[in-house]
Design an enzyme around this catalytic site. Sequence first.
Site, PDB file in Angstrom:
ATOM      1  N   LYS A  83       0.847  -1.195   0.000  1.00  0.00           N
ATOM      2  CA  LYS A  83       0.000   0.000   0.000  1.00  0.00           C
ATOM      3  C   LYS A  83       0.880   1.242   0.000  1.00  0.00           C
ATOM      4  CE  LYS A  83      -4.321   0.829   2.465  1.00  0.00           C
ATOM      5  NZ  LYS A  83      -4.948   0.686   3.783  1.00  0.00           N
TER       6      LYS A  83
HETATM    7  C1  E4P Z   1      -8.322   1.008   4.194  1.00  0.00           C
HETATM    8  O1  E4P Z   1      -7.560   0.665   3.338  1.00  0.00           O
HETATM    9  C2  E4P Z   1      -8.243   2.329   4.845  1.00  0.00           C
HETATM   10  O2  E4P Z   1      -7.011   2.515   5.420  1.00  0.00           O
HETATM   11  C3  E4P Z   1      -9.357   2.479   5.836  1.00  0.00           C
HETATM   12  O3  E4P Z   1     -10.562   2.019   5.241  1.00  0.00           O
HETATM   13  C4  E4P Z   1      -9.507   3.861   6.398  1.00  0.00           C
HETATM   14  O4  E4P Z   1     -10.684   3.938   7.157  1.00  0.00           O
HETATM   15  P1  E4P Z   1     -10.994   5.135   8.187  1.00  0.00           P
HETATM   16  O5  E4P Z   1     -11.228   6.379   7.384  1.00  0.00           O
HETATM   17  O6  E4P Z   1     -12.231   4.692   8.906  1.00  0.00           O
HETATM   18  O7  E4P Z   1      -9.800   5.243   9.061  1.00  0.00           O
END
Ligand code: E4P
Length: 217
Positions: A83
């Site tokens: 990522k």
């Molecule tokens: C997933 O890849 C993201 O990091 C995550 O969904 C972020 O979610 P949040 O905005 O609830 O922290």
Amino acid sequence: MKFFVDTAEIDQIKELNDLGMVDGVTTNPTLIAKSGRDIIEVTKEICSIVSGPVSAEVTALKADEMIAEGRKLAKIAPNIAVKVPLTWDGLKACKTLTDEGTMVNVTLCFSANQALLAAKAGATFISPFIGRLDDINLDGLDLIADIRQIYDNYGFETQILAASIRSVNHMSECAKIGADVATAPASVIKSMANHVLTDKGLQGFLADIQKAGIKIL
Ligand code: E4P
């Protein structure tokens, strides 16, 4: 639509995976910190449970450092998706890592233009954050629809991984729009089973079961 679970908690991953509800896992530095575990160790354990893509996020900001971190993460297991953030350096890292055959999830996407760039850089997944756009009074679901249209217009193969999902409504709307994947906390995925009329109907049936003394076993 594939379901990824957005957590680094092993128990939650195991429970959903045993039910066939998990096609992959996403983590981020916040979720790793919450688990209290070493990133390499916990990611390795997740990859041994789930056969689908497991996203592990880099910590660096410069492309060459992201690439070095991404190569280390990719060695954990064949189902790692590295990522990287949607910055110019992140796009550079995305291109290099995808050219090397590593899956890349480009994260922190908040606009259609950013999603277009990620697709051009060969991203396996683009992660538009619905909830965080809703938080600032924009419509996160509109962004999912815009990206779907743009990717379909040109046949981009990058998968739309709807992220920052906060409600069951986000899940069904993403499925209607045609997101390829939705990543959500385990609590949201489990809440999809709930309906007030199911509970009410069950109460009525239970009352009749008792009244009539219906027994099966
Ligand atoms: C997933 O890849 C993201 O990091 C995550 O969904 C972020 O979610 P949040 O905005 O609830 O922290």
